[in-house]
Design a protein around this motif. Structure first.
Motif, mmCIF file in Angstrom:
data_model
loop_
_atom_site.group_PDB
_atom_site.id
_atom_site.type_symbol
_atom_site.label_atom_id
_atom_site.label_comp_id
_atom_site.label_asym_id
_atom_site.label_seq_id
_atom_site.Cartn_x
_atom_site.Cartn_y
_atom_site.Cartn_z
ATOM 1 N N ARG A 167 3.545 5.856 -13.437
ATOM 2 C CA ARG A 167 4.395 5.508 -12.288
ATOM 3 C C ARG A 167 5.855 5.291 -12.673
ATOM 4 N NH1 ARG A 167 0.373 1.040 -9.949
ATOM 5 N NH2 ARG A 167 -0.199 1.090 -12.142
ATOM 6 N N ASP B 112 2.341 5.577 1.500
ATOM 7 C CA ASP B 112 3.732 5.901 1.145
ATOM 8 C C ASP B 112 3.860 7.419 0.960
ATOM 9 O OD1 ASP B 112 2.613 6.407 -1.382
ATOM 10 O OD2 ASP B 112 3.151 4.415 -2.135
ATOM 11 N N GLU C 269 4.558 9.134 -1.598
ATOM 12 C CA GLU C 269 3.928 9.664 -2.810
ATOM 13 C C GLU C 269 2.454 9.978 -2.588
ATOM 14 O OE1 GLU C 269 6.570 6.487 -4.283
ATOM 15 O OE2 GLU C 269 5.448 6.903 -6.118
ATOM 16 N N LYS D 299 6.968 3.163 2.602
ATOM 17 C CA LYS D 299 6.784 1.888 1.869
ATOM 18 C C LYS D 299 8.076 1.457 1.185
ATOM 19 C CE LYS D 299 4.372 1.571 -2.199
ATOM 20 N NZ LYS D 299 3.147 1.638 -2.998
ATOM 21 N N ARG E 227 9.000 -1.312 -1.830
ATOM 22 C CA ARG E 227 8.471 -2.316 -2.762
ATOM 23 C C ARG E 227 9.601 -3.242 -3.160
ATOM 24 N NH1 ARG E 227 4.114 -3.280 -5.698
ATOM 25 N NH2 ARG E 227 3.018 -1.330 -5.260
ATOM 26 N N VAL F 139 5.367 -6.040 -0.868
ATOM 27 C CA VAL F 139 5.397 -4.654 -0.395
ATOM 28 C C VAL F 139 5.499 -4.661 1.125
ATOM 29 C CG1 VAL F 139 4.015 -2.542 -0.212
ATOM 30 C CG2 VAL F 139 3.960 -3.866 -2.314
ATOM 31 N N ASP G 192 -5.062 6.334 -1.222
ATOM 32 C CA ASP G 192 -4.007 6.265 -2.231
ATOM 33 C C ASP G 192 -4.591 6.687 -3.584
ATOM 34 O OD1 ASP G 192 -1.470 5.827 -3.183
ATOM 35 O OD2 ASP G 192 -1.366 3.709 -2.629
ATOM 36 N N ASP G 193 -3.696 6.944 -4.538
ATOM 37 C CA ASP G 193 -4.208 7.309 -5.862
ATOM 38 C C ASP G 193 -4.736 6.074 -6.584
ATOM 39 O OD1 ASP G 193 -1.556 6.352 -6.029
ATOM 40 O OD2 ASP G 193 -1.200 7.345 -7.937
ATOM 41 N N VAL G 194 -4.044 4.961 -6.454
ATOM 42 C CA VAL G 194 -4.433 3.782 -7.228
ATOM 43 C C VAL G 194 -4.275 2.503 -6.402
ATOM 44 C CG1 VAL G 194 -2.138 3.858 -8.313
ATOM 45 C CG2 VAL G 194 -3.896 2.458 -9.340
ATOM 46 N N ALA G 195 -5.262 1.622 -6.525
ATOM 47 C CA ALA G 195 -5.139 0.260 -5.986
ATOM 48 C C ALA G 195 -4.973 -0.651 -7.187
ATOM 49 C CB ALA G 195 -6.373 -0.114 -5.196
ATOM 50 N N SER G 196 -3.814 -1.270 -7.310
ATOM 51 C CA SER G 196 -3.567 -2.143 -8.464
ATOM 52 C C SER G 196 -3.611 -3.598 -8.003
ATOM 53 C CB SER G 196 -2.224 -1.771 -9.094
ATOM 54 O OG SER G 196 -1.953 -2.608 -10.187
ATOM 55 N N THR G 197 -2.505 -4.135 -7.507
ATOM 56 C CA THR G 197 -2.556 -5.489 -6.947
ATOM 57 C C THR G 197 -3.179 -5.482 -5.551
ATOM 58 O OG1 THR G 197 -0.418 -5.359 -5.817
ATOM 59 C CG2 THR G 197 -0.395 -6.067 -8.123
ATOM 60 N N GLY G 198 -3.322 -4.290 -4.973
ATOM 61 C CA GLY G 198 -3.880 -4.172 -3.625
ATOM 62 C C GLY G 198 -2.877 -4.470 -2.526
ATOM 63 N N ARG G 199 -1.651 -4.849 -2.890
ATOM 64 C CA ARG G 199 -0.685 -5.259 -1.853
ATOM 65 C C ARG G 199 -0.258 -4.092 -0.972
ATOM 66 N NH1 ARG G 199 -2.762 -9.339 -4.502
ATOM 67 N NH2 ARG G 199 -1.690 -11.333 -4.178
ATOM 68 N N THR G 200 -0.203 -2.892 -1.521
ATOM 69 C CA THR G 200 0.128 -1.714 -0.705
ATOM 70 C C THR G 200 -0.944 -1.534 0.368
ATOM 71 O OG1 THR G 200 1.262 -0.645 -2.542
ATOM 72 C CG2 THR G 200 0.445 0.804 -0.792
HETATM 73 C C1 R5P Z 1 2.502 3.862 -5.996
HETATM 74 O O1 R5P Z 1 3.292 4.643 -5.532
HETATM 75 C C2 R5P Z 1 1.043 4.109 -5.988
HETATM 76 O O2 R5P Z 1 0.723 5.291 -5.320
HETATM 77 C C3 R5P Z 1 0.298 2.970 -5.343
HETATM 78 O O3 R5P Z 1 0.642 2.890 -3.978
HETATM 79 C C4 R5P Z 1 0.616 1.657 -5.982
HETATM 80 O O4 R5P Z 1 0.619 1.763 -7.364
HETATM 81 C C5 R5P Z 1 -0.358 0.595 -5.547
HETATM 82 O O5 R5P Z 1 -0.001 -0.582 -6.182
HETATM 83 P P1 R5P Z 1 -0.441 -1.975 -5.595
HETATM 84 O O6 R5P Z 1 -1.913 -1.922 -5.384
HETATM 85 O O7 R5P Z 1 -0.034 -2.948 -6.681
HETATM 86 O O8 R5P Z 1 0.331 -2.194 -4.344
#
Ligand code: R5P
Length: 292
Positions: A92, A167, A169, A190, A192, A198, A216-224
């Motif tokens: 990222r 978002d 991306e 989106k 950030r 977010v 989405d590609d990734v859920a990290s903190t889940g805030r998106t």
């Molecule tokens: C960012 O552009 C990625 O596509 C994800 O939206 C992002 O990494 C999700 O991160 P988080 O879960 O922390 O909001």
């Protein structure tokens, strides 16, 4: 002859992949010293082609082990080394968003390119670069996608769902999923403001009374996901489900996503998680056959 090498914490995925390939699987023996260093032991007399499976969620320790294992595998006879990293970290940070920031994607890519001849991954976060060849210059980079699998899974469980990219991306994955599953799609905007801050603005596309699936590609903190879910529910969505390739769900992410009103979460098995619903193993196996 080819061999799949893997680490104990990914033994399940490794066993499924080795079985799909009909390859022998061996686990790297890892000893952790009290000071945090590790000693690795590999099987003796490795074949010409060795594929090393290492998902890079929580990447820092794993990266050191990976680089050491690759160097050791060369010494033990591997001539072609493939990295199979279902989740490739550090993708990222693909530009210096502020002066002085290190562009991790570029440098991690070069580091891996120095150790491996080919790299197979799934839905790497390629936004400002066109493909994996730019990330691992001079080596073979294969970027697979779980988007179609996830889209088809969604279409089976929620016919007529509206796929929502939280978002711009994520638009690339949602478009693939929508086309594969014959579903409608739209993209949010989106902003950030911090790791856990977010804001997501919904598109003009109406969500009222729709069964929305945020992808989405990734859920990290889940805030998106939380911000997009709250927005969709506030605009009258009938339900909100989530489909992601990489279910990192760090810290309280899982609880936060439930609290925001998400009904179900489906993910690929790139990252082992309770939400895993579709398997990337067949496509990883096909890609590995292509590079061996
Ligand atoms: C960012 O552009 C990625 O596509 C994800 O939206 C992002 O990494 C999700 O991160 P988080 O879960 O922390 O909001």
């Amino acid at each position: 002859m080819s061999l799949l090498l893997a680490f104990e914490d990914e033994a399940g995925l490794a066993a499924r992949l080795a079985s799909a390939l009909g390859w022998t699987l061996a686990l790297v023996d890892v000893h952790r010293f009290p000071d945090g260093e590790t000693r690795l032991r590999l099987p003796l007399e490795l074949p010409d082609h060795v594929a090393l499976l290492r998902g890079l969620q929580q990447p820092n320790d794993k990266l050191v082990q990976l680089l050491l294992a690759a160097a050791g595998a060369r010494e033990l006879g591997a001539r072609h080394l493939t990295l199979v990293s279902p989740y490739l970290a550090y993708m990222r940070q693909d530009m210096a968003f502020n002066p002085g920031e290190v562009v991790s994607q570029r440098h991690l890519g070069r580091l891996l390119a120095a150790s491996f001849d080919s790299i197979v991954t799934v839905d790497p976060h390629l936004h400002r670069v066109a493909n994996m060849d730019e990330v691992v210059p001079g080596k073979r980079g294969v970027a697979l996608t779980a988007a179609a699998l996830l889209g088809q899974h969604v279409a089976r469980l929620v016919p007529g769902a509206l796929l929502l990219a939280p978002d711009e991306e994520a638009g690339q994955w949602v478009r693939v999923a929508a086309a594969a599953a014959g579903l409608d799609h739209a993209t949010c905007h989106k902003q950030r403001h911090g790791d856990r801050e977010v804001a997501v603005a919904l598109p003009k596309h109406p969500v009222t009374s729709r069964a929305v699936v945020i992808m989405d590609d990734v859920a990290s903190t889940g805030r998106t996901l939380c911000a997009a879910t709250r927005g969709a529910l506030a605009q009258g969505a009938a339900s909100v489900d989530v489909a992601v390739t990489h279910a990192l769900f760090v810290g309280d992410a899982w609880e936060q996503v439930q609290a925001a009103g998400v009904r179900q979460v489906w993910s690929s098995d790139c990252v082992p998680h309770v939400s895993n619903a579709v398997s990337v193993v067949p496509m990883l196996a096909a890609a590995l056959r292509g590079v061996s």
